[in-house]
Design an enzyme around this catalytic site. Structure first.
Site, PDB file in Angstrom:
ATOM      1  N   ASP A 260       0.876  -1.160   0.000  1.00 41.70           N
ATOM      2  CA  ASP A 260       0.000   0.000   0.000  1.00 41.70           C
ATOM      3  C   ASP A 260       0.920   1.217   0.000  1.00 41.70           C
ATOM      4  OD1 ASP A 260      -1.710   2.112   0.519  1.00 41.70           O
ATOM      5  OD2 ASP A 260      -2.767   1.106   2.141  1.00 41.70           O
ATOM      6  N   HIS A 261       0.902   1.986  -1.081  1.00 38.14           N
ATOM      7  CA  HIS A 261       1.821   3.121  -1.208  1.00 38.14           C
ATOM      8  C   HIS A 261       1.661   4.131  -0.079  1.00 38.14           C
ATOM      9  CE1 HIS A 261      -1.798   4.636  -3.291  1.00 38.14           C
ATOM     10  NE2 HIS A 261      -1.441   5.772  -2.746  1.00 38.14           N
TER      11      HIS A 261
ATOM     12  N   HIS B  71      -5.649   2.223   3.235  1.00 33.67           N
ATOM     13  CA  HIS B  71      -4.851   3.188   3.995  1.00 33.67           C
ATOM     14  C   HIS B  71      -5.265   3.265   5.460  1.00 33.67           C
ATOM     15  CE1 HIS B  71      -3.646   4.131   0.023  1.00 33.67           C
ATOM     16  NE2 HIS B  71      -4.470   5.126  -0.216  1.00 33.67           N
TER      17      HIS B  71
END
Length: 184
Positions: free
Chosen positions: A44-45, A107
């Site tokens: 997950d960036h 996120h």
């Protein structure tokens, strides 16, 4: 053809990991048919953001916080992920995902995992994942009626400034889109 007999083979998969539990499970099964679990990295960036990367250092590197970061001293935690931007060039993706899939299930849950997990026995990927999974397994799963009662979803409108467009005025967003851009 992705695997070679020489070298070190790794596969990185960025979220979203499927569009539902069923499609995520299908994707996982397909990946496992060609790769072992230690070769698959689901990333997950958002976890690359400096503030998010600092959570474990602040929590576990400060003896005072480490000793008091628990249910005896903390009554409530609220995670807010607010952006000043519109969807910009992400409209093609965002209109299929929405805030719930893009921001919450990825996120926000990763941040909740870091904030609520017990200190892992080591900071290896497997121990961190196990500690986060313990947190995730204790989250309440809402049925449809409870979702309606406990969640708010919306879509941002035009801002006060000329450059602040509504979601449906963004390039490549259908004018009749009902996609959510806000979830609480």
């Amino acid at each position: 053809g992705l695997m070679s007999d020489t070298g070190y083979n790794r596969l990185m998969v960025e979220k979203p990991f499927g569009t539902s539990y069923k499609t995520a499970e299908e994707l996982q099964n397909q990946l496992e048919s060609g790769f072992s679990d230690d070769q698959i990295f689901r990333i997950d960036h958002y976890l690359g953001k400096e503030m998010v990367q600092n959570i474990p250092a602040v929590r576990f590197g400060n003896p005072i916080l480490d000793a008091t970061w628990n249910k005896n001293y903390i009554k409530n935690v609220q995670v807010t992920l607010a952006e000043q931007l519109g969807v910009e060039e992400r409209a093609g993706y965002y209109n299929t995902a929405g805030a719930l899939i893009d921001m919450i299930q990825n996120h926000a849950f990763q941040i909740v995992g870091w904030l609520a997990m017990e200190k892992p026995s080591s900071f290896s990927d497997t121990d961190i994942r196990a500690a986060k999974n313990t947190v995730f397994s204790k989250l309440k799963m809402y049925d449809e009626r409870e979702v309606v009662a406990n969640f708010v979803r919306g879509q941002y409108g035009r801002g006060r400034e000329v450059w602040q467009k509504s979601y449906t005025e963004e390039p490549d967003v259908p004018a009749d889109s009902k996609n959510d851009t806000y979830v609480a």
